[in-house]
Design a protein around this motif. Structure first.
Motif, PDB file in Angstrom:
ATOM      1  N   ARG A  67       0.861  -1.177   0.000  1.00  0.00           N
ATOM      2  CA  ARG A  67       0.000   0.000   0.000  1.00  0.00           C
ATOM      3  C   ARG A  67       0.891   1.217   0.000  1.00  0.00           C
ATOM      4  NH1 ARG A  67      -3.418   2.511   4.944  1.00  0.00           N
ATOM      5  NH2 ARG A  67      -4.282   4.280   3.822  1.00  0.00           N
ATOM      6  N   THR A  68       0.660   2.087  -0.966  1.00  0.00           N
ATOM      7  CA  THR A  68       1.370   3.358  -1.035  1.00  0.00           C
ATOM      8  C   THR A  68       0.342   4.456  -0.846  1.00  0.00           C
ATOM      9  OG1 THR A  68       2.955   2.437  -2.602  1.00  0.00           O
ATOM     10  CG2 THR A  68       2.812   4.837  -2.487  1.00  0.00           C
ATOM     11  N   LEU A  69       0.621   5.378   0.044  1.00  0.00           N
ATOM     12  CA  LEU A  69      -0.275   6.520   0.201  1.00  0.00           C
ATOM     13  C   LEU A  69       0.534   7.796   0.163  1.00  0.00           C
ATOM     14  CD1 LEU A  69      -0.647   7.910   3.380  1.00  0.00           C
ATOM     15  CD2 LEU A  69      -1.128   5.529   3.750  1.00  0.00           C
ATOM     16  N   LEU A  70      -0.033   8.775  -0.504  1.00  0.00           N
ATOM     17  CA  LEU A  70       0.624  10.069  -0.670  1.00  0.00           C
ATOM     18  C   LEU A  70      -0.387  11.177  -0.404  1.00  0.00           C
ATOM     19  CD1 LEU A  70       2.424   9.287  -4.039  1.00  0.00           C
ATOM     20  CD2 LEU A  70       3.496   9.408  -1.781  1.00  0.00           C
ATOM     21  N   PRO A  71       0.058  12.280   0.194  1.00  0.00           N
ATOM     22  CA  PRO A  71      -0.870  13.389   0.435  1.00  0.00           C
ATOM     23  C   PRO A  71      -1.331  14.017  -0.880  1.00  0.00           C
ATOM     24  CG  PRO A  71       1.371  14.053   0.938  1.00  0.00           C
ATOM     25  CD  PRO A  71       1.423  12.582   0.627  1.00  0.00           C
ATOM     26  N   VAL A  72      -2.570  14.468  -0.881  1.00  0.00           N
ATOM     27  CA  VAL A  72      -3.076  15.234  -2.023  1.00  0.00           C
ATOM     28  C   VAL A  72      -2.515  16.636  -1.859  1.00  0.00           C
ATOM     29  CG1 VAL A  72      -5.122  16.143  -3.178  1.00  0.00           C
ATOM     30  CG2 VAL A  72      -5.160  13.836  -2.218  1.00  0.00           C
ATOM     31  N   ASP A  73      -1.407  16.874  -2.562  1.00  0.00           N
ATOM     32  CA  ASP A  73      -0.710  18.152  -2.430  1.00  0.00           C
ATOM     33  C   ASP A  73      -0.374  18.768  -3.783  1.00  0.00           C
ATOM     34  OD1 ASP A  73       1.297  16.472  -3.318  1.00  0.00           O
ATOM     35  OD2 ASP A  73       2.572  16.712  -1.555  1.00  0.00           O
ATOM     36  N   GLY A  74      -0.873  18.162  -4.860  1.00  0.00           N
ATOM     37  CA  GLY A  74      -0.605  18.690  -6.191  1.00  0.00           C
ATOM     38  C   GLY A  74       0.758  18.314  -6.738  1.00  0.00           C
ATOM     39  N   SER A  75       1.522  17.532  -5.983  1.00  0.00           N
ATOM     40  CA  SER A  75       2.875  17.165  -6.427  1.00  0.00           C
ATOM     41  C   SER A  75       2.827  16.222  -7.623  1.00  0.00           C
ATOM     42  CB  SER A  75       3.649  16.505  -5.284  1.00  0.00           C
ATOM     43  OG  SER A  75       3.097  15.220  -5.006  1.00  0.00           O
ATOM     44  N   ASP A  76       3.935  16.167  -8.340  1.00  0.00           N
ATOM     45  CA  ASP A  76       4.041  15.246  -9.470  1.00  0.00           C
ATOM     46  C   ASP A  76       3.883  13.804  -9.015  1.00  0.00           C
ATOM     47  OD1 ASP A  76       4.443  17.347 -11.232  1.00  0.00           O
ATOM     48  OD2 ASP A  76       6.633  17.153 -11.225  1.00  0.00           O
ATOM     49  N   LEU A  77       4.438  13.463  -7.848  1.00  0.00           N
ATOM     50  CA  LEU A  77       4.365  12.101  -7.321  1.00  0.00           C
ATOM     51  C   LEU A  77       2.914  11.683  -7.077  1.00  0.00           C
ATOM     52  CD1 LEU A  77       6.340   9.855  -6.517  1.00  0.00           C
ATOM     53  CD2 LEU A  77       6.391  10.830  -4.217  1.00  0.00           C
ATOM     54  N   GLN A  78       2.152  12.530  -6.430  1.00  0.00           N
ATOM     55  CA  GLN A  78       0.741  12.253  -6.152  1.00  0.00           C
ATOM     56  C   GLN A  78      -0.059  12.190  -7.451  1.00  0.00           C
ATOM     57  OE1 GLN A  78      -1.692  15.572  -5.537  1.00  0.00           O
ATOM     58  NE2 GLN A  78      -3.123  14.100  -6.362  1.00  0.00           N
ATOM     59  N   GLN A  79       0.182  13.111  -8.362  1.00  0.00           N
ATOM     60  CA  GLN A  79      -0.525  13.105  -9.641  1.00  0.00           C
ATOM     61  C   GLN A  79      -0.208  11.846 -10.446  1.00  0.00           C
ATOM     62  OE1 GLN A  79      -2.723  15.560 -11.160  1.00  0.00           O
ATOM     63  NE2 GLN A  79      -2.926  15.871  -8.964  1.00  0.00           N
ATOM     64  N   GLU A  80       1.045  11.411 -10.403  1.00  0.00           N
ATOM     65  CA  GLU A  80       1.454  10.211 -11.134  1.00  0.00           C
ATOM     66  C   GLU A  80       0.772   8.960 -10.578  1.00  0.00           C
ATOM     67  OE1 GLU A  80       2.940   7.956 -14.085  1.00  0.00           O
ATOM     68  OE2 GLU A  80       2.874  10.131 -13.969  1.00  0.00           O
ATOM     69  N   LEU A  81       0.614   8.881  -9.252  1.00  0.00           N
ATOM     70  CA  LEU A  81      -0.074   7.744  -8.660  1.00  0.00           C
ATOM     71  C   LEU A  81      -1.503   7.655  -9.204  1.00  0.00           C
ATOM     72  CD1 LEU A  81       0.161   6.450  -5.090  1.00  0.00           C
ATOM     73  CD2 LEU A  81      -2.067   6.693  -6.132  1.00  0.00           C
ATOM     74  N   LEU A  82      -2.190   8.779  -9.263  1.00  0.00           N
ATOM     75  CA  LEU A  82      -3.557   8.797  -9.801  1.00  0.00           C
ATOM     76  C   LEU A  82      -3.581   8.472 -11.291  1.00  0.00           C
ATOM     77  CD1 LEU A  82      -5.001  11.946  -8.003  1.00  0.00           C
ATOM     78  CD2 LEU A  82      -5.610   9.553  -7.561  1.00  0.00           C
ATOM     79  N   ARG A  83      -2.688   9.101 -12.050  1.00  0.00           N
ATOM     80  CA  ARG A  83      -2.623   8.856 -13.500  1.00  0.00           C
ATOM     81  C   ARG A  83      -2.346   7.391 -13.808  1.00  0.00           C
ATOM     82  NH1 ARG A  83      -0.887  13.980 -14.250  1.00  0.00           N
ATOM     83  NH2 ARG A  83       1.259  13.569 -13.658  1.00  0.00           N
ATOM     84  N   THR A  84      -1.419   6.806 -13.044  1.00  0.00           N
ATOM     85  CA  THR A  84      -1.056   5.412 -13.265  1.00  0.00           C
ATOM     86  C   THR A  84      -2.260   4.501 -13.060  1.00  0.00           C
ATOM     87  OG1 THR A  84       1.226   5.830 -12.635  1.00  0.00           O
ATOM     88  CG2 THR A  84       0.490   3.551 -12.538  1.00  0.00           C
ATOM     89  N   GLY A  85      -3.030   4.752 -12.004  1.00  0.00           N
ATOM     90  CA  GLY A  85      -4.229   3.947 -11.752  1.00  0.00           C
ATOM     91  C   GLY A  85      -5.210   3.996 -12.901  1.00  0.00           C
ATOM     92  N   LEU A  86      -5.421   5.181 -13.453  1.00  0.00           N
ATOM     93  CA  LEU A  86      -6.332   5.324 -14.592  1.00  0.00           C
ATOM     94  C   LEU A  86      -5.758   4.688 -15.850  1.00  0.00           C
ATOM     95  CD1 LEU A  86      -7.587   8.993 -14.243  1.00  0.00           C
ATOM     96  CD2 LEU A  86      -8.987   6.931 -14.152  1.00  0.00           C
ATOM     97  N   ASN A  87      -4.497   5.008 -16.121  1.00  0.00           N
ATOM     98  CA  ASN A  87      -3.876   4.515 -17.353  1.00  0.00           C
ATOM     99  C   ASN A  87      -3.789   2.997 -17.394  1.00  0.00           C
ATOM    100  OD1 ASN A  87      -3.556   7.085 -18.373  1.00  0.00           O
ATOM    101  ND2 ASN A  87      -1.452   7.280 -17.663  1.00  0.00           N
ATOM    102  N   GLU A  88      -3.435   2.380 -16.277  1.00  0.00           N
ATOM    103  CA  GLU A  88      -3.322   0.925 -16.260  1.00  0.00           C
ATOM    104  C   GLU A  88      -4.665   0.259 -16.502  1.00  0.00           C
ATOM    105  OE1 GLU A  88       0.529   0.360 -13.348  1.00  0.00           O
ATOM    106  OE2 GLU A  88      -1.460   0.294 -12.455  1.00  0.00           O
ATOM    107  N   LEU A  89      -5.716   0.842 -15.963  1.00  0.00           N
ATOM    108  CA  LEU A  89      -7.040   0.248 -16.108  1.00  0.00           C
ATOM    109  C   LEU A  89      -7.624   0.497 -17.485  1.00  0.00           C
ATOM    110  CD1 LEU A  89      -9.375  -1.298 -14.836  1.00  0.00           C
ATOM    111  CD2 LEU A  89     -10.248   0.882 -13.980  1.00  0.00           C
ATOM    112  N   TYR A  90      -7.484   1.709 -18.005  1.00  0.00           N
ATOM    113  CA  TYR A  90      -8.193   2.079 -19.235  1.00  0.00           C
ATOM    114  C   TYR A  90      -7.333   2.124 -20.489  1.00  0.00           C
ATOM    115  CZ  TYR A  90     -12.124   3.114 -16.268  1.00  0.00           C
ATOM    116  OH  TYR A  90     -13.150   2.996 -15.381  1.00  0.00           O
ATOM    117  N   PHE A  91      -6.018   2.151 -20.350  1.00  0.00           N
ATOM    118  CA  PHE A  91      -5.187   2.325 -21.559  1.00  0.00           C
ATOM    119  C   PHE A  91      -4.093   1.290 -21.712  1.00  0.00           C
ATOM    120  CE2 PHE A  91      -6.785   6.563 -20.339  1.00  0.00           C
ATOM    121  CZ  PHE A  91      -7.592   6.789 -21.451  1.00  0.00           C
ATOM    122  N   SER A  92      -4.160   0.155 -20.968  1.00  0.00           N
ATOM    123  CA  SER A  92      -3.136  -0.865 -21.187  1.00  0.00           C
ATOM    124  C   SER A  92      -3.695  -2.061 -21.890  1.00  0.00           C
ATOM    125  CB  SER A  92      -2.481  -1.328 -19.912  1.00  0.00           C
ATOM    126  OG  SER A  92      -3.028  -1.022 -18.740  1.00  0.00           O
TER     127      SER A  92
END
Length: 177
Positions: free
Chosen positions: A152-177
Protein backbone atom coordinates in the motif's frame (compact mmCIF):
# COMPACT_ATOMS: atom_id res chain seq x y z
CA UNK A 1 -26.71 -25.06 -22.55
CA UNK A 2 -23.80 -23.70 -24.55
CA UNK A 3 -20.52 -24.46 -22.75
CA UNK A 4 -19.05 -21.17 -24.00
CA UNK A 5 -21.93 -19.25 -22.47
CA UNK A 6 -21.42 -21.09 -19.20
CA UNK A 7 -17.70 -20.27 -19.15
CA UNK A 8 -18.43 -16.66 -19.95
CA UNK A 9 -21.02 -16.52 -17.19
CA UNK A 10 -18.64 -18.19 -14.73
CA UNK A 11 -15.89 -15.75 -15.67
CA UNK A 12 -18.19 -12.77 -15.25
CA UNK A 13 -19.43 -14.07 -11.90
CA UNK A 14 -15.84 -14.60 -10.73
CA UNK A 15 -15.01 -10.99 -11.67
CA UNK A 16 -18.02 -9.71 -9.72
CA UNK A 17 -17.13 -11.82 -6.69
CA UNK A 18 -13.51 -10.66 -6.81
CA UNK A 19 -14.46 -7.00 -7.06
CA UNK A 20 -16.92 -7.30 -4.17
CA UNK A 21 -14.26 -9.01 -2.03
CA UNK A 22 -11.80 -6.24 -2.92
CA UNK A 23 -14.36 -3.52 -2.13
CA UNK A 24 -14.90 -5.18 1.27
CA UNK A 25 -11.16 -5.33 1.89
CA UNK A 26 -10.64 -1.65 1.08
CA UNK A 27 -13.79 -0.62 2.99
CA UNK A 28 -12.57 -2.47 6.08
CA UNK A 29 -9.56 -0.19 6.47
CA UNK A 30 -11.37 2.77 8.09
CA UNK A 31 -13.19 0.80 10.81
CA UNK A 32 -10.08 -1.26 11.56
CA UNK A 33 -7.87 1.84 11.77
CA UNK A 34 -10.44 3.78 13.81
CA UNK A 35 -10.73 0.98 16.38
CA UNK A 36 -7.04 0.07 16.53
CA UNK A 37 -7.77 -3.49 15.41
CA UNK A 38 -4.19 -4.66 14.88
CA UNK A 39 -5.24 -8.33 14.60
CA UNK A 40 -7.41 -7.52 11.63
CA UNK A 41 -4.71 -5.39 10.03
CA UNK A 42 -2.10 -8.13 10.32
CA UNK A 43 -4.57 -10.64 8.84
CA UNK A 44 -5.10 -8.67 5.62
CA UNK A 45 -1.47 -7.81 4.83
CA UNK A 46 0.80 -10.48 3.38
CA UNK A 47 3.69 -11.50 5.62
CA UNK A 48 6.07 -9.60 3.33
CA UNK A 49 3.64 -6.70 2.83
CA UNK A 50 4.82 -3.12 2.45
CA UNK A 51 3.22 0.05 3.86
CA UNK A 52 4.74 3.04 2.07
CA UNK A 53 3.58 6.42 3.39
CA UNK A 54 5.61 8.46 0.96
CA UNK A 55 8.76 10.51 1.43
CA UNK A 56 7.70 12.44 4.56
CA UNK A 57 6.23 9.76 6.87
CA UNK A 58 7.61 6.49 8.19
CA UNK A 59 6.45 3.20 6.70
CA UNK A 60 6.77 -0.49 7.56
CA UNK A 61 7.44 -3.90 6.07
CA UNK A 62 5.77 -7.11 7.18
CA UNK A 63 2.24 -7.67 8.46
CA UNK A 64 3.18 -7.43 12.14
CA UNK A 65 5.15 -4.21 11.71
CA UNK A 66 2.30 -2.67 9.70
CA UNK A 67 -0.25 -3.67 12.35
CA UNK A 68 1.99 -2.08 14.98
CA UNK A 69 1.15 1.34 13.49
CA UNK A 70 -2.32 1.25 14.96
CA UNK A 71 -1.02 0.00 18.29
CA UNK A 72 1.04 3.14 18.85
CA UNK A 73 0.06 5.28 21.83
CA UNK A 74 -0.24 8.25 19.47
CA UNK A 75 -2.76 6.39 17.32
CA UNK A 76 -4.81 5.44 20.37
CA UNK A 77 -4.78 9.11 21.42
CA UNK A 78 -6.04 10.09 17.94
CA UNK A 79 -8.85 7.49 18.18
CA UNK A 80 -9.90 8.77 21.59
CA UNK A 81 -9.87 12.33 20.21
CA UNK A 82 -12.43 11.52 17.52
CA UNK A 83 -10.44 10.09 14.59
CA UNK A 84 -12.36 9.00 11.48
CA UNK A 85 -11.04 7.67 8.17
CA UNK A 86 -13.35 8.16 5.16
CA UNK A 87 -12.56 6.16 2.03
CA UNK A 88 -13.68 7.07 -1.46
CA UNK A 89 -15.05 4.44 -3.82
CA UNK A 90 -12.02 2.56 -5.14
CA UNK A 91 -11.03 2.12 -8.77
CA UNK A 92 -10.26 -1.61 -9.14
CA UNK A 93 -7.97 -2.95 -11.87
CA UNK A 94 -8.45 -6.71 -11.66
CA UNK A 95 -5.67 -8.81 -13.25
CA UNK A 96 -6.46 -12.44 -12.49
CA UNK A 97 -4.86 -13.24 -9.13
CA UNK A 98 -3.54 -9.70 -8.68
CA UNK A 99 -5.26 -6.35 -8.57
CA UNK A 100 -4.33 -2.70 -8.30
CA UNK A 101 -6.71 -0.39 -6.49
CA UNK A 102 -6.57 3.41 -6.58
CA UNK A 103 -8.55 5.34 -3.99
CA UNK A 104 -8.80 8.45 -1.85
CA UNK A 105 -8.81 8.54 1.93
CA UNK A 106 -9.75 11.49 4.10
CA UNK A 107 -8.64 11.68 7.72
CA UNK A 108 -11.07 13.67 9.82
CA UNK A 109 -11.11 14.43 13.54
CA UNK A 110 -13.37 16.11 16.05
CA UNK A 111 -12.56 19.82 16.29
CA UNK A 112 -12.19 20.23 20.04
CA UNK A 113 -11.32 23.92 19.64
CA UNK A 114 -14.22 24.90 17.39
CA UNK A 115 -17.16 26.93 18.62
CA UNK A 116 -20.25 24.82 19.42
CA UNK A 117 -22.88 25.07 16.72
CA UNK A 118 -26.42 23.78 16.86
CA UNK A 119 -28.03 21.91 13.99
CA UNK A 120 -31.81 21.54 14.30
CA UNK A 121 -32.78 18.02 15.30
CA UNK A 122 -29.10 16.98 15.60
CA UNK A 123 -27.85 18.79 18.70
CA UNK A 124 -24.75 20.88 19.19
CA UNK A 125 -21.25 20.07 17.96
CA UNK A 126 -17.90 21.79 17.65
CA UNK A 127 -17.69 20.18 14.23
CA UNK A 128 -14.96 18.21 12.51
CA UNK A 129 -11.75 19.15 10.79
CA UNK A 130 -10.26 17.53 7.70
CA UNK A 131 -6.73 16.73 8.78
CA UNK A 132 -5.43 15.16 5.59
CA UNK A 133 -6.55 13.77 2.24
CA UNK A 134 -4.39 11.08 0.64
CA UNK A 135 -4.38 8.97 -2.50
CA UNK A 136 -3.75 5.25 -2.16
CA UNK A 137 -2.38 2.58 -4.43
CA UNK A 138 -3.21 -0.85 -3.05
CA UNK A 139 -1.40 -3.75 -4.73
CA UNK A 140 -3.31 -6.94 -3.96
CA UNK A 141 -2.67 -10.64 -4.45
CA UNK A 142 -5.00 -13.59 -4.13
CA UNK A 143 -3.40 -16.01 -1.65
CA UNK A 144 -5.09 -19.21 -0.57
CA UNK A 145 -8.37 -18.01 -2.06
CA UNK A 146 -8.50 -14.59 -0.40
CA UNK A 147 -7.32 -11.12 -1.32
CA UNK A 148 -4.32 -9.84 0.63
CA UNK A 149 -2.52 -6.50 0.60
CA UNK A 150 1.00 -6.92 -0.82
CA UNK A 151 1.78 -3.20 -0.87
CA UNK A 152 0.00 0.00 0.00
CA UNK A 153 1.37 3.36 -1.04
CA UNK A 154 -0.28 6.52 0.20
CA UNK A 155 0.62 10.07 -0.67
CA UNK A 156 -0.87 13.39 0.44
CA UNK A 157 -3.08 15.23 -2.02
CA UNK A 158 -0.71 18.15 -2.43
CA UNK A 159 -0.60 18.69 -6.19
CA UNK A 160 2.87 17.16 -6.43
CA UNK A 161 4.04 15.25 -9.47
CA UNK A 162 4.37 12.10 -7.32
CA UNK A 163 0.74 12.25 -6.15
CA UNK A 164 -0.52 13.10 -9.64
CA UNK A 165 1.45 10.21 -11.13
CA UNK A 166 -0.07 7.74 -8.66
CA UNK A 167 -3.56 8.80 -9.80
CA UNK A 168 -2.62 8.86 -13.50
CA UNK A 169 -1.06 5.41 -13.26
CA UNK A 170 -4.23 3.95 -11.75
CA UNK A 171 -6.33 5.32 -14.59
CA UNK A 172 -3.88 4.52 -17.35
CA UNK A 173 -3.32 0.92 -16.26
CA UNK A 174 -7.04 0.25 -16.11
CA UNK A 175 -8.19 2.08 -19.23
CA UNK A 176 -5.19 2.33 -21.56
CA UNK A 177 -3.14 -0.87 -21.19
Amino acid sequence: MNPLGSTDLESRLRTIEDKLAIYDLIASHPPSADTGHAGYTSSVYSEDGVFDRGPTLDGAEGAKAIAAFIQRAEHDEAIRSGLAHFAGLPLVDLRGDTAVVTSYLMIVHLDHDGPPRNLPNHGASTGYRIHRVVVNRWELERRDGRWMIAKRTLLPVDGSDLQQELLRTGLNELYFS
